[in-house]
Each structure stands twice: as structure tokens, then as C-alpha cells.
Design a protein around this motif. Structure first.
Motif, PDB file in Angstrom:
ATOM      1  N   UNK A   1      -0.280  -0.916  -7.062  1.00  0.00           N
ATOM      2  CA  UNK A   1      -0.683  -1.598  -8.480  1.00  0.00           C
ATOM      3  C   UNK A   1      -1.792  -1.003  -9.323  1.00  0.00           C
ATOM      4  N   UNK A   2      -2.782  -0.186  -8.579  1.00  0.00           N
ATOM      5  CA  UNK A   2      -3.842   0.229  -9.190  1.00  0.00           C
ATOM      6  C   UNK A   2      -3.671   1.868  -9.214  1.00  0.00           C
TER       7      UNK A   2
ATOM      8  N   UNK B   1      -2.094   5.580 -10.681  1.00  0.00           N
ATOM      9  CA  UNK B   1      -1.644   6.126 -11.936  1.00  0.00           C
ATOM     10  C   UNK B   1       0.066   6.661 -11.860  1.00  0.00           C
ATOM     11  N   UNK B   2       0.617   6.937 -12.935  1.00  0.00           N
ATOM     12  CA  UNK B   2       1.943   7.415 -13.074  1.00  0.00           C
ATOM     13  C   UNK B   2       2.196   8.247 -12.198  1.00  0.00           C
ATOM     14  N   UNK B   3       1.134   9.448 -12.182  1.00  0.00           N
ATOM     15  CA  UNK B   3       1.199  10.646 -11.172  1.00  0.00           C
ATOM     16  C   UNK B   3       1.551  10.366 -10.022  1.00  0.00           C
ATOM     17  N   UNK B   4       0.308   9.239  -9.435  1.00  0.00           N
ATOM     18  CA  UNK B   4       0.136   8.850  -7.901  1.00  0.00           C
ATOM     19  C   UNK B   4       1.674   8.031  -7.480  1.00  0.00           C
TER      20      UNK B   4
ATOM     21  N   UNK C   1      -7.072   6.527   1.715  1.00  0.00           N
ATOM     22  CA  UNK C   1      -6.518   6.577   0.314  1.00  0.00           C
ATOM     23  C   UNK C   1      -5.066   6.090   0.513  1.00  0.00           C
ATOM     24  N   UNK C   2      -4.470   6.026   1.561  1.00  0.00           N
ATOM     25  CA  UNK C   2      -2.973   5.825   1.841  1.00  0.00           C
ATOM     26  C   UNK C   2      -3.120   3.958   1.914  1.00  0.00           C
ATOM     27  N   UNK C   3      -4.445   3.791   2.082  1.00  0.00           N
ATOM     28  CA  UNK C   3      -4.313   1.920   2.017  1.00  0.00           C
ATOM     29  C   UNK C   3      -4.375   1.474   0.532  1.00  0.00           C
TER      30      UNK C   3
ATOM     31  N   UNK D   1       0.869  -1.287  -0.043  1.00  0.00           N
ATOM     32  CA  UNK D   1      -0.041   0.132  -0.041  1.00  0.00           C
ATOM     33  C   UNK D   1       1.041   1.270   0.059  1.00  0.00           C
ATOM     34  N   UNK D   2       0.076   2.331  -0.275  1.00  0.00           N
ATOM     35  CA  UNK D   2       1.053   3.579  -0.281  1.00  0.00           C
ATOM     36  C   UNK D   2       1.795   3.958   1.083  1.00  0.00           C
TER      37      UNK D   2
END
Length: 606
Positions: A399-400, A402-405, A393-395, A363-364
Motif C-alpha cells: 500500500x505504501x 510507488x508505481x515503480x516499486x 525493505x522487503x517487509x 508485504x513485498x
């Protein structure tokens, strides 16, 4: 030429835009802006009918051609120049020189034009795709981040090309300076609404600030009015004799429309943590070299990096910028020479391949925590929030993302540990305009050393490096000073000319012959370039006058001054024809210039 009415589109119940109405008119060059995830690419896909809106309509004239640069690239020819020629209009299929000139402008070399497409890297795949779209001369260009994978020289070529584009254009780019140098209008997506304004991106952002400031004032005034009315109702309701008046006020209160609280928009706001460095010398590179083949890519580079030093590495793609950064960061060992690091150096490294190093299953917050195992969970959550991954959102799994994220996760990992030197390779690549501003603010506040690779001239100008390392093919050059000082002293002009053949003869006669060929080429091309500059100045001057008179015409319509309207219509119409004539002459000159340039290049290579 394109009319969109009441467009609405949602994904899983979350709206991207609601009841959007706008048009793209003749010869408008429009910059499409908005936060990452706001729906910019989706809007282009709606225009190309790759997606359909939930409601609303898109009207495009029959036989009106759209040229779309998307991220899905397919090629059908093995040869690079033959593939590029597929983009030429049917009546120009034999004009191979146009395809060659376009490819050279976008950074291909003469030696690679006849190479197989399969030998190209991902970045050059995009350049080839871009060349085909530009060569097709559609009625409207739809360009989604065309600056990705372009170096500074290719960016300049594309900038000049788009400035002269005489049809319609919708352009998405995170490079605000690049956008503003091209566009005539800005189309912005903000809070699920689409607004179009005349002029650069700053006009759009100023409008948003003004509108939201006004909204907040109206909301405050309304709340004050409601509070006052409710207090009055409460006082009257306590008296039986005033009950009817109280009920009347209740009905009035119910009719006041509710102004909702503006939802907070997440912004990237952060600062790099700093680890104190008591010494002076962070690292010293001595005569380092590196090669992937027999020919060295990095050759004889010596560099002393002290605390607070700012270094920018620039040059064409493929000239070794990322490799040099990896060598300095200790990610790669040099094949020759040494890199000596201070004992207390702690670095943060943002590399182009680091996105692939993220674990898809983590996760993030797990990725950020891995960068510093001693960091408390609350601090990890806080950092994730700063990177716009607040709460649940931090969880999200990597894998899902985007490139920016993913780029924001990498920045979060750097923030997780205190550093005294940052090594950053194209850190703005996947960030939107607002996030780039936040990153530059954070870099300006960071007192440690920074070594930065970037192709963005806007970033280079804000970064204000103490030292530039200019990467050429097989050699590196050091320049003490800022990027503006580098440009003032000639900049990249020597890079515009293609290098001579791989193994030049050492004889004086050969060198003299090549020098004469370059001088002859310059002599033949300079008159055309001078004429183009004269035409451009004339067009700019006329357009300034035209802009002023169109404003007068609008005022005359409002004041119903018929004689003034007729006079202005006559003069603006005449001037518009004059501008069009000059534009056509400029296009003809540009075509002549590119043809002659391409011809001379091949003559000099024989």
C-alpha cells in the motif's frame, strides 16, 4: 534563465540533494536523469514553488512562465477541443486549428475532438493535459515523463515538436533514446549531488564513472599513505628518544582528511529462471477474435509460438495490444477461435492491470512468496533483494509502494517461478534508465519464448523480435522480421493518415474520390515538408560549425589571444543571427504545414 544556488532538501532526515548549484540557460533543452526516488520530480516541484528547499535559493526572472506537466490533472470544460484551447496564449484563443492539430498529433482522432472529456481514459487525460501545456508556449517547459501512455506514433510527433522547441526545456523520461534525440544538456542527480553536463545522457554517466573511479584511486592512495605513516609512528613510539618525532607524525596524520567509503547504490540485477521445454510448440492460436462491443477489436489472428520465439505487439493505443497479449497468455478467453497450449507450458505474465492485483495489506516478501508457495524463505528474501528490497525493505506493505516499486514486485513474482514463456505488457513503464538496461539484459539471456507489448523504440530495437504483430483499428497484421526491417519497409507511414468515415461506400467512384483526395493532400503538403527538411539541414550544418568555433573561442580565451577572440566573436555572432533567422523560418513553415494539414483533414472529412 533559471539559477539555483546551494539547494538542499531532506525528507525525515534523509537527504535528496545537498548544496546543489546549477543554471538553465537560454534555449537549453535539459534532460533530468537519476534513479527512481532520487528527487527528479521533487526538483521540478521546487522550481514551480509547489515545495520549498530547506536551504538555498531559486532565481527565476519576473514574468518568466513555466509550463508544468505534472501527474495531477484537472479539467474545466466538457468538450475535448474546448479544453485544449484553454492552453492557447491569450492572443491565440480563436486559433482553434492549432489545438486541433496538436490533439491529432498526440493521437486523438477527428471523430473524438468534440467528445466530452468524461469519455476519455486515464491515458488520454494525460495526452489532453500535455496538449494544453505544449500549446501554452511557456518560457520553459517542465515535462515529467510525458511519454507515459503515448504510443509510438504520438511519441514521434512529440519528439519532432520538442526538437524544434526554441525556448527552455527540462525533460524527465525513462526512454534514453527519446531523451538523447532532444536534449542539449543533461542534468543528473547522483549521490545527493546535482551535476550538469553538455550533451547526451551518456556524457553524464561517463562523467560519473570517471569521477568515482578517480575517487576510489585517491582513497586507495590515501589509505596506503596512512598505513605507511601509522607504521612509522608505531616504530618511533617504541623508542623514547624518538617520541617527539612520533608525536609530530601523529599530528600530521590527524590533518589528513578522511575519504569515506562510497555507499553502494542498489541496482536491479537479475535473470529469469527457466523451466525446460522439451517440445517445439508452446501455443497455437487459430483465428482468434475478441470484442467488447459489436465490432471486433481482435480479428482473425493465427499464431504459432515455439520455444525461443520473440514476438513484439505494437500499434496505436486503443488498438488492442494489451487485449491480444491477454488472449495469448490465457488471461482472457477468445470470443471466436482457439488457443491451444502445450501441457508443460509455464508462463510469467506481466500485465498493465497486475499492479491493482497486488494485495495492499501484504508485504513485498509475502507477495513474492505467494507466486511460488514451495520457495524457501531464504530464496524469497534473496529475490526481494534482487528487486532492490533488501533487508527490512522487503517487509514494506504494498500500500505504501510507488508505481515503480510495485512494478519491481511484479517482476519478483515472475522470477519466483521457473517459466518457459514470458508475456510482458509495457514492463519498462515504471522503471528508471538503469533498471530498463538490466531488464533488457535479462530478456536477452532468457532462452524461452517472449511476447512483448511496448511503445519504446529503443526496447524494440534491442529486443530483436522474430515476428511483429501490428495492431490497427479492428484488424491485426503479422510481419516476419525485426523492428528495423519493419521501418525499412515503410513502417507506420500508412497509420499517419486518419481512417475514412466509419461506413465507407463500397462504390468504385467513392474509393477513387478518396484516393484522389489523399493524393491531392499529399501534393499540397509535400512542398512545405521538403522546405522544412531543407531548413533543418541548413540549421544542423550551421550548428556544427558554430559548436566548433565556440570551442576555438574558449581556447582563445584561455590563451589570451585577443585578435583571435575578436575574429571568432564576430563570426559566431553573425552565425547565431543566421541560425535564429532559419529557426524562425522553420517555425513559420511548421505553422503553415499544421494549418494546411488540419484544413485538408476537415475538407476530406466533409
Amino acid at each position: 534563465m533559471i539559477q539555483c544556488s546551494d539547494l538542499s532538501l531532506s525528507y525525515t532526515g534523509v537527504p535528496l540533494f545537498l548544496n546543489a548549484t546549477f543554471s538553465i540557460n537560454k534555449k537549453e533543452r535539459v534532460g533530468l536523469v537519476g534513479r527512481n526516488g532520487s528527487g527528479k520530480t521533487t526538483l521540478l516541484r521546487l522550481l514551480t514553488q509547489e515545495e520549498s528547499p530547506d536551504t538555498g535559493s531559486i532565481l527565476i526572472p519576473k514574468d518568466y512562465e513555466l509550463g508544468y506537466l505534472n501527474q495531477h490533472i484537472r479539467f474545466s470544460h466538457e468538450n475535448i477541443v474546448e479544453e485544449a484551447c484553454l492552453g492557447l496564449p491569450a492572443e491565440e484563443k480563436t486559433q482553434v486549428f492549432k489545438a486541433e492539430a496538436m490533439l491529432l498529433g498526440l493521437g486523438f482522432t477527428k471523430e473524438t475532438l468534440s467528445s466530452p472529456v468524461s469519455t476519455l481514459s486515464g491515458g488520454f487525460h494525460l495526452r489532453l493535459h500535455l496538449a494544453k501545456v505544449l500549446l501554452s508556449e511557456p518560457d520553459c517547459l517542465l515535462l515529467d515523463e510525458p511519454t507515459n501512455y503515448l504510443d509510438i506514433l504520438s511519441l514521434r510527433f512529440l519528439n519532432r515538436f520538442l526538437q524544434r522547441w526554441q525556448k527552455e526545456l527540462i525533460l524527465i523520461s525513462h526512454d534514453r533514446e527519446f531523451l538523447d534525440g532532444i536534449i542539449t544538456h543533461t542534468l543528473g542527480i547522483h549521490r545527493n549531488q546535482i551535476k550538469k553536463v553538455q550533451g547526451p545522457t551518456s556524457n553524464f554517466f561517463s562523467l560519473i564513472v570517471e569521477q568515482e573511479t578517480l575517487y576510489e584511486k585517491q582513497k586507495a592512495t590515501q589509505e596506503k599513505k596512512i598505513s605507511h605513516m601509522q607504521s612509522y609512528i608505531d616504530r618511533l613510539g617504541a623508542k623514547a628518544s624518538k617520541a617527539s618525532q612520533a608525536q609530530s607524525r601523529v599530528k600530521m596524520l590527524a590533518k589528513i582528511p578522511a575519504l569515506e567509503e562510497l555507499k553502494a547504490i542498489e541496482s536491479l540485477e537479475f535473470s529469469f529462471q527457466e523451466k525446460p521445454f522439451l517440445g517445439k510448440k508452446l501455443l497455437e492460436a487459430s483465428s482468434i477474435e475478441f470484442s467488447y462491443t459489436d465490432s471486433p477489436l481482435i480479428k482473425d489472428v493465427s499464431l504459432l509460438l515455439e520455444k525461443s520465439t520473440r514476438v513484439a505487439i505494437i500499434g496505436k493505443n486503443g488498438s488492442g495490444k494489451s487485449t491480444l497479449l491477454s488472449l495469448l497468455a490465457g488471461e482472457l478467453p477468445p470470443t471466436k477461435g482457439t488457443c491451444i497450449y502445450a501441457d508443460t507450458i509455464t508462463s510469467g505474465y506481466f500485465g498493465q492491470t497486475n499492479i491493482e492485483r497486488l494485495s495492499p495489506e501484504k508485504s513485498v516478501e509475502e507477495e513474492i512468496a505467494a507466486a511460488n508457495p514451495n520457495l524457501p524463505y531464504t530464496a524469497v528474501k534473496s529475490l526481494a533483494g534482487l528487486m532492490m528490497f533488501s533487508g527490512k525493505l522487503s517487509e514494506k506493505k504494498v500500500s505504501i509502494l510507488s508505481g515503480g516499486e510495485k512494478s519491481r514486485v511484479l517482476l519478483g513474482k515472475i522470477l519466483a517461478k521457473p517459466c518457459n514463456v514470458l508475456f510482458l505488457d509495457e514492463p519498462t513503464h515504471h522503471l528508471d534508465i538503469e533498471s530498463i538496461e538490466a531488464l533488457m539484459d535479462a530478456l536477452e539471456a532468457f532462452s524461452g519464448a517472449v511476447v512483448l507489448v511496448t511503445h519504446s523504440e529503443l526496447v524494440l530495437k534491442r529486443f530483436q523480435p522474430d515476428l511483429l504483430i501490428i495492431c490497427h483499428q479492428g484488424r491485426q497484421e503479422l510481419f516476419l522480421g525485426t523492428y528495423e526491417e519493419f521501418l525499412e519497409k515503410g513502417g507506420f507511414e500508412e497509420e499517419i493518415e486518419e481512417k475514412p468515415a466509419a461506413k465507407p461506400s463500397p462504390r468504385i467512384e467513392d474509393r477513387r474520390a478518396r484516393a484522389e483526395a489523399v493524393a491531392q493532400r499529399s501534393k499540397l503538403l509535400k512542398p512545405i515538408k521538403t522546405q522544412m527538411e531543407i531548413q533543418e539541414k541548413k540549421i544542423i550544418a550551421l550548428e556544427e560549425v558554430q559548436k566548433a568555433e565556440l570551442q576555438q573561442l574558449e581556447q582563445a580565451y584561455q590563451e589570451e589571444k585577443k585578435e583571435t577572440i575578436l575574429t571568432l566573436l564576430k563570426s559566431t555572432g553573425k552565425r547565431e543571427k543566421e541560425i535564429q533567422t532559419l529557426f524562425q523560418a522553420l517555425l513559420d513553415l511548421n505553422t503553415t504545414y499544421e494549418e494546411r494539414k488540419c484544413s485538408l483533414e476537415y475538407m476530406s472529412s466533409d
